[in-house]
Every structure is written in C-alpha cells, then in structure tokens.
Design a protein around this motif. Structure first.
Motif, short mmCIF file in Angstrom:
data_model
loop_
_atom_site.label_atom_id
_atom_site.label_comp_id
_atom_site.label_asym_id
_atom_site.label_seq_id
_atom_site.Cartn_x
_atom_site.Cartn_y
_atom_site.Cartn_z
N GLY A 172 0.83 -1.21 0.00
CA GLY A 172 0.00 0.00 0.00
C GLY A 172 0.86 1.25 0.00
O GLY A 172 0.62 2.19 -0.76
N LEU A 173 1.88 1.26 0.84
CA LEU A 173 2.76 2.42 0.90
C LEU A 173 3.49 2.61 -0.43
O LEU A 173 3.64 3.73 -0.93
CB LEU A 173 3.78 2.25 2.02
CG LEU A 173 3.22 2.36 3.44
CD1 LEU A 173 4.30 2.13 4.45
CD2 LEU A 173 2.59 3.72 3.66
N THR A 181 1.24 4.24 -3.19
CA THR A 181 1.02 5.69 -3.04
C THR A 181 2.31 6.45 -3.35
O THR A 181 2.27 7.51 -3.97
CB THR A 181 0.54 6.03 -1.64
OG1 THR A 181 1.27 5.25 -0.70
CG2 THR A 181 -0.92 5.72 -1.48
N MET A 182 3.44 5.90 -2.92
CA MET A 182 4.70 6.60 -3.17
C MET A 182 4.98 6.66 -4.67
O MET A 182 5.38 7.70 -5.20
CB MET A 182 5.83 5.88 -2.44
CG MET A 182 7.17 6.57 -2.52
SD MET A 182 7.10 8.33 -2.23
CE MET A 182 7.29 8.40 -0.48
N GLN A 201 2.83 6.64 -7.00
CA GLN A 201 1.89 7.58 -7.60
C GLN A 201 2.38 9.00 -7.42
O GLN A 201 2.21 9.84 -8.29
CB GLN A 201 0.53 7.39 -6.92
CG GLN A 201 -0.63 7.88 -7.74
CD GLN A 201 -0.70 7.18 -9.08
OE1 GLN A 201 -0.63 5.95 -9.15
NE2 GLN A 201 -0.82 7.94 -10.14
N MET A 202 3.01 9.27 -6.28
CA MET A 202 3.44 10.63 -6.00
C MET A 202 4.54 11.07 -6.97
O MET A 202 4.66 12.25 -7.29
CB MET A 202 3.93 10.75 -4.56
CG MET A 202 4.09 12.18 -4.13
SD MET A 202 4.31 12.36 -2.40
CE MET A 202 6.06 12.37 -2.30
N HIS A 258 -0.78 14.73 -4.65
CA HIS A 258 0.04 14.08 -5.67
C HIS A 258 -0.02 12.56 -5.55
O HIS A 258 0.07 11.86 -6.55
CB HIS A 258 1.48 14.58 -5.57
CG HIS A 258 1.65 15.92 -6.20
ND1 HIS A 258 1.72 16.09 -7.56
CD2 HIS A 258 1.70 17.15 -5.67
CE1 HIS A 258 1.84 17.38 -7.83
NE2 HIS A 258 1.83 18.05 -6.68
N MET A 259 -0.21 12.06 -4.32
CA MET A 259 -0.36 10.61 -4.19
C MET A 259 -1.66 10.14 -4.83
O MET A 259 -1.83 8.97 -5.12
CB MET A 259 -0.36 10.23 -2.71
CG MET A 259 1.03 10.23 -2.12
SD MET A 259 0.98 9.90 -0.36
CE MET A 259 2.73 9.81 -0.02
N SER A 282 -2.80 11.57 -7.66
CA SER A 282 -2.75 12.09 -9.03
C SER A 282 -3.46 13.42 -9.20
O SER A 282 -3.92 13.74 -10.28
CB SER A 282 -3.34 11.09 -10.03
OG SER A 282 -2.48 10.03 -10.20
N TRP A 308 1.55 9.99 4.73
CA TRP A 308 1.64 8.87 3.80
C TRP A 308 0.71 7.75 4.23
O TRP A 308 -0.04 7.19 3.43
CB TRP A 308 3.09 8.43 3.78
CG TRP A 308 3.49 7.45 2.75
CD1 TRP A 308 2.74 7.00 1.71
CD2 TRP A 308 4.76 6.81 2.66
NE1 TRP A 308 3.46 6.12 0.97
CE2 TRP A 308 4.70 5.99 1.52
CE3 TRP A 308 5.93 6.86 3.41
CZ2 TRP A 308 5.79 5.20 1.14
CZ3 TRP A 308 6.99 6.09 3.03
CH2 TRP A 308 6.93 5.27 1.91
N VAL A 315 -2.89 8.33 3.43
CA VAL A 315 -3.32 8.11 2.06
C VAL A 315 -3.38 6.62 1.74
O VAL A 315 -4.25 6.17 1.00
CB VAL A 315 -2.35 8.82 1.09
CG1 VAL A 315 -2.84 8.65 -0.34
CG2 VAL A 315 -2.26 10.28 1.43
N ALA A 316 -2.46 5.86 2.33
CA ALA A 316 -2.31 4.48 1.88
C ALA A 316 -3.35 3.53 2.48
O ALA A 316 -3.73 2.56 1.83
CB ALA A 316 -0.91 3.98 2.22
N TYR A 317 -3.82 3.80 3.70
CA TYR A 317 -4.64 2.78 4.35
C TYR A 317 -6.07 3.23 4.60
O TYR A 317 -6.31 4.40 4.91
CB TYR A 317 -4.01 2.38 5.70
CG TYR A 317 -2.62 1.85 5.56
CD1 TYR A 317 -2.31 0.97 4.51
CD2 TYR A 317 -1.61 2.22 6.42
CE1 TYR A 317 -1.03 0.50 4.36
CE2 TYR A 317 -0.33 1.74 6.27
CZ TYR A 317 -0.04 0.88 5.24
OH TYR A 317 1.21 0.40 5.08
#
Ligand code: SF4
Ligand code: SF4
Lengths: 195, 319
Positions: A11-12, A15-16, A18-19, B35-36, B38, B279, B282-284
């Motif tokens: 998951g991390l 997202t990274m 994508q950034m 940005h994460m 898009s 971070w 956003v991820a979880y």
C-alpha cells in the motif's frame, strides 16, 4: 510463504509511486482542455438551412427551443403562375439553462440546420441570460468542425451525385446548343472528381 | 529581570513554532496527498502552488458565526477546543530542538510529556460530551475507548526508552542515544508511532470522526473558529508526535555536524516522521472499531511488553 505485512508495504509503495508520477489534473482556466472534436459543447444553427418546420422544437424533451416565423409571399415568376409562399424565421432561441444536451433536436432536423459545436465557454452570471438567440447560434456555426472525410472507396454522398448529374446535364445542353453535335460527354461522378 | 525576559523570549519562539509548524505540516499534507492521488492540490491561493491556502482557510473560519447548540452545555462546549489545543503547546515547550535549544528543560520531561499529551484527548471528549448530539457522543465514547487502549502501549514504550537511557529527561535521552538503538528499540519505535497515531485519531485510526457513520464525531456541532482550533490541534498533535518520535527513537539532533546543525537534524527528522503520518493516511483505509481494539490489546500491548523486556535485558547485560 507470505510474510505478514506485505500488504501494508505494498500500500505504501503504490502511493509513493503515484506521487512521483505526473498528476492527471486538467488545468482548465490556465490551459484549454484537450477536447474530442465532436464534443457536445453548444448547439449551432445554420439559419439559411432552417425552414421553420418546428420539428426540433416539438421533439425537444425539455421544451427549450423557441421558434417564431411568418409566411412571406413570393410573387409568381411566370405569367399567370401561382404566387408561392415561404417561411421566414423571425426568432430561433435555445434556452441552455434547460437544455440537457440530448442531441435529439440535431438528430431530428431534416435540413441539417443544427450542429454540435465544441465551444463550451458561454457561462453567464444570470440564468436568464443563457437563452441564446439565432445570431449567437449562427456565430457558433463557424466553430463546428468540417464533416469527417469518407472512407476510401466509399460511395460519394447522394447530394454530390445529384448535383454533379445536374451540372453534367446543363453542360451537355450547353454544348449541344453551341455546336449542334449531339454527343453528351460520359457522366463522370467518381469520388476523385468530387469537389 | 533578564531571566524573566529570556523565559518570555523562549515562550514566544515556541509560540511562533507552535503556530507555524502545524501549518507547514497541513500544507505538506495538502500537497503530498494530492500528488499521491494524481491531483495537484491547491494551486491558486498565494499565487504560487497554493502556499497560502491554509491562511485563506483560517480567514474563512474566522468570519463564520459562532454557534452553540441550544441543548449544549455552553461552558464545556466553549472551552473544549482550548483544552484540545493547549496541551500540545505545553508539550512543545519541553521538546529539545538542539543541545540547550529548548523552551524549558525538565528532569522528568518524558513523564511530563506523556501525561500532558493525554489531556489533549480529553478536549475532544469534552466536545463530544457537551454537544448534546448523539453522533458527537458516540464519537466521544470512541475517543475515550481509543485513549484507554492506546495510552498503555504508548507509555510502556516510552518507559522502555527511559530505561535504556537511564533518565527521564528528554535532553538526557538524546545524549545517551546510540545509532544501534534503532535496532534495539525498533519495536518500540513502531509501537510508539502507531499508538501515537491512534491517540491523535489520525487515519487509519480515525474511527471517532468516521464521517460516513457518525457525521464528524465529536466535532459535529462545531463550526467557525472553534472547529479551526480542533483542526489546528490535530496538526499540532502531528508535529508533537513526530518531534517526540524523533527525539526518543531517532536520536533528535544527533547526526553529522551535530554541534552546528543539530537543530536542523531534529527538524528534518520531525518532518520525515510527519511525512510518514501523511503517507499512512493516504495508503490505508479506516480500521473498524473492533479491529482497532484488537490491534491495541492483542498487538501493541504484548509488543510493548516484549520491548520492555528486551530493554531490561539489554540494560542489565551492558551494565
Ligand atoms: S439537445 Fe435536447 S434538450 Fe437540448 S435543445 Fe436539443 S432536444 Fe432540446
Ligand atoms: S428541425 Fe431544423 S429546419 Fe426544422 S425548425 Fe428545427 S432547426 Fe429549423
């Protein structure tokens, strides 16, 4: 064996990643959007084509087309002929605050007087100003893209064939009148010669 | 006289940091999160990549009407945001930025910090209780349950660091810190960070404000400036948690050129941790209430105890 926590790390990572990529945001007022040429932006009208037949106004599901017209008398051109009448368009307006961009009016117009234009920047501060009259609709006609080219070896449009035949006939009549030789040229309406 | 002046100056500097750093974190969150996903985030406020967005938001909040619900307990309702916000300011006073660069160095700094941080959560609980709104109350109860569950591992791993360093002073802990502690106290680091996130009710532990279920939990009835204070408290909490993680587990100002650039190291580490906070958000996805409790009691508490045992063995072996 799946190591516990792989999903969390994935998951991390997603997202990274994508950034680091470019965002997909369209920066509209700063940069014009890249629209497909046939976007349904606004409805344009060729006034010259419109016969005030009212079909569009009657088919419109939201009743947002307003048409006023009157009959004009065209005097007979030949001796003892009958006077003709023709419709003259007085008002043609579309209320874009009601229009739902269904395209039915454009489909239904038998004279190709209505077209989609990709123009979309016609917002107004007052909802009542969204009713646009025929002058404005005519102006939008200039932004309508030309019809797409025919496929190779496709039959030419019917109108073209008819127009060419008429032209040929006229030319043949001219020729025979000038030379008295009854030799009409072979009809030639292949796609290459179409104007 | 000069003592008083110096104390005032220190408080003033900390106050500026207290108002500035949360905004920085908030702006970083706006941008990093965008940005994460898009997007580009705010672009217009301040003419350059939306740097003034939070200032604009603040101006907007100030202009709003101050509403207190008819059935609410007005006094409690009014002071709740302050109770939520002020403890983080007090905590920031004692967190060292560099050797000697600290608002007020306390001998029992760690103990003080852990105790005061718990008060911030009470502010949220007060808001939930006094709003006379069932969603607020549900949110408040969830806050209380969360505080109960996560305070324990939070304090346990804090104790583990104190044991390893042999002192309760935050400055002392940083001075005792060695790079290999990263491994030795590794479990503690993770537990501290996760439990801290849960105490701040940050995603994925934002069950108390779960907007799809209970509107906005304890903050449902708040608007305008008081709401802004709660949000500011959340971001101040991120700064404090990040700074504490940096000081307790990542060695604070320790690093190359620590004599001249120590304060920079603390700030860099703090912001790195803060970035991880964003971070993770956003991820979880949000955790369910039962998962939340299970993670605390079946996951973090045993891990914290394990860390404590490890630390004890380490201390005895090296002594
Ligand atoms: S697009 Fe549809 S709603 Fe709009 S004017 Fe034409 S028929 Fe009416
Ligand atoms: S259907 Fe076409 S021709 Fe008939 S009134 Fe409408 S625009 Fe004019």
């Amino acid at each position: 064996m799946r190591f516990p926590g792989t999903g969390l790390a994935k998951g991390l990572a997603v997202t990274m990643r994508q950034m680091t990529r470019r965002s997909v945001t369209a920066h509209y007022p700063d940069a014009l959007p890249d629209l497909p040429p046939r976007s349904r932006g606004v409805i344009a009208l060729i006034e010259e084509n419109c016969t005030s037949c009212m079909l569009c106004a009657r088919e419109c599901p939201s009743w947002c087309i307003y048409i006023d017209s009157h009959k004009d008398v065209v005097p007979a051109t030949t001796e003892g002929g009958r006077d003709k009448s023709r419709n003259v368009l007085d008002r043609f307006a579309i209320d874009f605050s009601l229009c739902m961009y269904c395209s039915i009016c454009i489909e239904v117009c038998p004279f190709d007087a209505l077209h989609w234009s990709p123009e979309f920047e016609y917002a107004e501060l007052d909802i009542r100003e969204l009713t646009h009259e025929k002058d404005r609709l005519r102006e939008w006609m200039w932004t309508v893209p030309a019809p797409s080219a025919l496929d190779p070896h496709a039959e030419p449009a019917k109108e073209l064939g008819a127009a060419e035949k008429a032209a040929d006939k006229a030319r043949a009549a001219d020729l025979s009148a000038a030379e008295g030789a009854p030799a009409p040229p072979p009809p030639d309406n292949s796609a290459e010669e179409a104007p | 006289m000069s003592d008083l002046l110096e104390a005032l100056l220190r408080v003033l500097v900390v106050l500026v940091a207290f108002l500035l750093l949360p905004l920085l974190v908030g702006q970083a969150e706006h941008k990093a999160m965008a940005h994460m996903q898009s997007r580009v985030g705010p672009m217009y406020a301040g003419m350059f990549h939306g740097w003034a967005q939070l200032v604009a938001d603040g101006v907007k909040f100030v202009q709003k009407e101050d509403v207190v619900p008819r059935d609410a307990d007005p006094a409690v309702f009014r002071i709740a945001p302050a109770v939520a916000l002020l403890p983080y300011f007090v905590v920031m006073l004692v967190i060292p930025l560099g050797p000697g660069l600290v608002g007020q160095d306390l001998d029992v700094g760690l103990f003080f910090v852990l105790a005061v941080m718990g008060i911030g959560v009470i502010g949220t609980l007060m808001g939930g209780w006094s709003s006379a709104n069932k969603f607020s109350l549900l949110g408040g109860i969830r806050v209380a349950a969360q505080l109960m569950a996560y305070e324990l591992p939070f304090v346990l791993v804090g104790a583990s660091v104190a044991m390893a360093a042999g002192t309760l002073s935050l400055t002392g802990i940083v001075e005792e810190w060695q790079p290999w502690w990263l491994l030795w106290q590794g479990i503690g680091l993770v537990v501290f960070f996760v439990a801290g996130l849960a105490e701040l009710q940050r995603p994925p532990f934002d069950m108390p404000v779960a907007d799809a279920e209970i509107v906005f939990g304890p903050y449902t009835e708040y608007g305008g400036l008081r709401f802004a204070l709660f949000i500011l408290a959340e971001y101040a909490g991120i700064v404090v948690l990040s700074a504490l993680t940096a000081v307790l587990f990542l060695g604070g100002w320790r690093g190359p050129f620590e004599d001249s650039l120590g304060w920079l190291w603390t700030l860099v580490k703090t912001f790195l941790v803060a970035f991880v906070v964003i971070w993770v958000r956003v991820a979880y996805p949000r955790m369910r209430e039962d998962q939340l409790q299970r993670l605390a009691w079946q996951g973090l508490v045993p891990l914290a105890l394990l860390q404590l045992a490890l630390t004890a063995v380490g201390v005895v072996a090296t002594a």
